[in-house]
Design a protein around this motif. Structure first.
Motif, PDB file in Angstrom:
ATOM      1  N   HIS A 374     -20.093-129.550   4.179  1.00  0.00           N
ATOM      2  CA  HIS A 374     -19.136-130.536   3.680  1.00  0.00           C
ATOM      3  C   HIS A 374     -17.700-130.010   3.713  1.00  0.00           C
ATOM      4  CE1 HIS A 374     -21.917-133.642   2.200  1.00  0.00           C
ATOM      5  NE2 HIS A 374     -22.742-132.644   2.023  1.00  0.00           N
ATOM      6  N   GLU A 375     -17.538-128.705   3.684  1.00  0.00           N
ATOM      7  CA  GLU A 375     -16.209-128.126   3.667  1.00  0.00           C
ATOM      8  C   GLU A 375     -15.644-127.937   5.078  1.00  0.00           C
ATOM      9  OE1 GLU A 375     -18.934-126.739   2.323  1.00  0.00           O
ATOM     10  OE2 GLU A 375     -18.648-127.513   0.296  1.00  0.00           O
ATOM     11  N   THR A 376     -16.459-128.169   6.097  1.00  0.00           N
ATOM     12  CA  THR A 376     -16.016-127.991   7.477  1.00  0.00           C
ATOM     13  C   THR A 376     -15.087-129.128   7.888  1.00  0.00           C
ATOM     14  OG1 THR A 376     -18.129-126.923   8.006  1.00  0.00           O
ATOM     15  CG2 THR A 376     -16.767-127.658   9.863  1.00  0.00           C
ATOM     16  N   GLY A 377     -13.950-128.805   8.402  1.00  0.00           N
ATOM     17  CA  GLY A 377     -12.998-129.830   8.832  1.00  0.00           C
ATOM     18  C   GLY A 377     -13.272-130.302  10.248  1.00  0.00           C
ATOM     19  N   GLU A 378     -12.800-131.508  10.561  1.00  0.00           N
ATOM     20  CA  GLU A 378     -12.965-132.055  11.908  1.00  0.00           C
ATOM     21  C   GLU A 378     -12.304-131.143  12.946  1.00  0.00           C
ATOM     22  OE1 GLU A 378     -14.625-134.569  12.928  1.00  0.00           O
ATOM     23  OE2 GLU A 378     -15.049-135.779  11.155  1.00  0.00           O
ATOM     24  N   GLY A 379     -11.211-130.519  12.567  1.00  0.00           N
ATOM     25  CA  GLY A 379     -10.520-129.630  13.493  1.00  0.00           C
ATOM     26  C   GLY A 379     -11.376-128.453  13.923  1.00  0.00           C
ATOM     27  N   ALA A 380     -12.264-128.008  13.036  1.00  0.00           N
ATOM     28  CA  ALA A 380     -13.136-126.889  13.383  1.00  0.00           C
ATOM     29  C   ALA A 380     -14.085-127.265  14.505  1.00  0.00           C
ATOM     30  CB  ALA A 380     -13.912-126.445  12.153  1.00  0.00           C
ATOM     31  N   LEU A 381     -14.658-128.463  14.435  1.00  0.00           N
ATOM     32  CA  LEU A 381     -15.575-128.904  15.480  1.00  0.00           C
ATOM     33  C   LEU A 381     -14.833-129.166  16.789  1.00  0.00           C
ATOM     34  CD1 LEU A 381     -17.938-131.275  13.464  1.00  0.00           C
ATOM     35  CD2 LEU A 381     -18.214-128.839  13.987  1.00  0.00           C
ATOM     36  N   GLU A 382     -13.624-129.691  16.698  1.00  0.00           N
ATOM     37  CA  GLU A 382     -12.817-129.917  17.904  1.00  0.00           C
ATOM     38  C   GLU A 382     -12.504-128.585  18.587  1.00  0.00           C
ATOM     39  OE1 GLU A 382      -9.418-132.041  16.617  1.00  0.00           O
ATOM     40  OE2 GLU A 382     -10.534-133.840  16.040  1.00  0.00           O
ATOM     41  N   ARG A 383     -12.177-127.598  17.795  1.00  0.00           N
ATOM     42  CA  ARG A 383     -11.872-126.284  18.375  1.00  0.00           C
ATOM     43  C   ARG A 383     -13.108-125.683  19.032  1.00  0.00           C
ATOM     44  NH1 ARG A 383      -9.685-121.182  14.927  1.00  0.00           N
ATOM     45  NH2 ARG A 383     -10.214-119.556  16.434  1.00  0.00           N
ATOM     46  N   PHE A 384     -14.282-125.863  18.404  1.00  0.00           N
ATOM     47  CA  PHE A 384     -15.504-125.375  19.030  1.00  0.00           C
ATOM     48  C   PHE A 384     -15.685-126.004  20.407  1.00  0.00           C
ATOM     49  CE2 PHE A 384     -19.768-126.792  20.148  1.00  0.00           C
ATOM     50  CZ  PHE A 384     -20.317-125.577  20.521  1.00  0.00           C
TER      51      PHE A 384
END
Length: 405
Positions: A374-384
């Protein structure tokens, strides 16, 4: 000088970051005494332990809270819980019984897949389909055969730790009821990956016992639990030598870890049944972007129900081991298998089982697993996605250069 980019942690299925509430409860419990002592300090420690026990019971009790706190037995983790439950020796309604046969699933976590203390020739590994869902025909054949020999057991990972695929409990229960013959088939569910992501109602599962792990949901490492549907059906104690945990698990309770487990459970109980909705939406956006940028990527278990926070993928152009190392160097932490086996990098038994079932993947490539919270931001997945695409394109360029040479 440009600073380093912040690292991104996308390996929650290995271990979720410790929740602030859990950390606070663990630190407070460090000051308490031994829960087995009868003085004031001991009674305070016992109260903290029992409060955590009640919280974990609520975690798996569904909306009705139907699981008594006394049915929760704290352990050192899910592996110990599995070792105790996957045993031929159980006590049922006051009578000692010997379970003759055990079935597990070929894609299961090693803690269940290896069969616990059952003899190797008493363990059946059931195959799966291309998505990783249990072969119900093979299950029916096992139940019919085992039902002639005496009580049997089915022990499965409810949600696969690598692909996130959730096994269809309604269909499984139907097979167990229809084919069991004159002998019971005990059902043990490893719910280590389910708890904190999808609401659990132990009574509704039909399971005799559920395995839980604290650190998968933001508690401290080193604590797990067995939760029994009924104290009248339970395994013999694995650790003997004291009366702790009502005689079901000897040894002084690891109170700070247990207190953190209770605090983490309270967080997810408060979130309610829709806790996974946000995570599921994030996963769908992640997979849409992967398919858009990398059309050749294969999402494992795509045709089955899955954990809302988990995506496992194979790309024919890059080995999972290579991708994991490259992503780590780029500041993105992912996994290429379950945490219990990825320390030794090698082929995934899960991918191998899916390929055996007919999925068009090369098991030697392995799979990358992204798991978040729940604490993971959308930006983290985009960067992955950006970093993974860069690795794939780089591998393709190297392969092209090799062919040209």
């Amino acid at each position: 000088m440009t600073g380093r980019r912040e690292r991104i942690y996308l390996d929650h299925n290995a271990s979720a970051p410790m929740r602030p509430e859990a950390r606070q409860s663990a630190v407070a419990a460090l000051e308490l005494g031994n829960p087995s002592s009868t003085h004031r300090e001991g009674r305070a420690a016992r109260a903290a332990c029992e409060n955590a026990r009640a919280s974990v019971a609520r975690l798996v009790g569904g909306t009705g809270g139907s699981i008594p706190a006394e049915n929760v037995v704290f352990t050192s983790g899910a592996t110990e819980a599995a070792a105790q439950l996957l045993s031929p020796n159980w006590l049922v309604e006051g009578n000692a019984i010997e379970i003759s046969r055990l079935a597990v699933i070929e894609t299961d976590h090693p803690a269940t897949r290896e069969g616990g203390s059952f003899a190797a020739d008493a363990v059946t590994r059931l195959p799966v389909d291309q998505d990783g869902v249990i072969d119900l025909g093979a299950l029916a054949a096992f139940v019919e055969a085992a039902g002639q020999d005496g009580p049997a057991m089915l022990a499965i990972s409810w949600a696969n730790s690598e692909t996130g695929v959730i096994q269809p409990l309604d269909a499984i229960r139907a097979v167990l009821e229809e084919r069991r013959g004159n002998h019971p088939v005990l059902l043990v569910l490893d719910a280590a990956q389910m708890a904190g992501r999808i609401a659990i109602d132990l009574s509704a599962t039909g399971a005799d016992a559920v395995i839980l792990s604290g650190h998968k949901m933001g508690a401290a490492k080193g604590v797990g639990a067995i939760t029994l549907k009924d104290l009248g059906a339970r395994p013999f104690a694995l650790l003997r030598g004291g009366g702790q945990e009502r005689g079901m698990r000897a040894g002084t309770e690891a109170l700070p870890a247990i207190a953190s487990f209770g605090a983490a459970a309270d967080v997810f109980v408060a979130r309610g049944a829709d806790a996974g909705g946000h995570l599921g939406a994030m996963r769908e956006r992640l997979e849409e972007e992967l398919r858009r940028r990398l059309p050749e990527v294969i999402i494992l278990g795509k045709g089955a129900g899955r954990l809302p926070n988990t995506t496992a993928m194979v790309h024919p152009g890059v080995k999972a081991e290579t991708a994991q190392i490259g992503l780590d160097l780029a500041g993105v932490a992912v996994s290429s298998g379950s945490a219990c086996s990825s320390g030794k990098v090698g082929p995934s038994h899960v991918v191998a089982a899916l390929a055996k079932a007919g999925l068009d993947v090369d098991p030697a490539l392995g799979a990358i697993r992204v798991s978040f919270g729940h604490e993971t931001g959308e930006g983290a997945l985009e960067r992955f996605v950006c970093e993974y695409e860069r690795l794939v394109l780089r591998a393709a360029a190297r392969a092209g250069s090799a062919v040209a040479a």
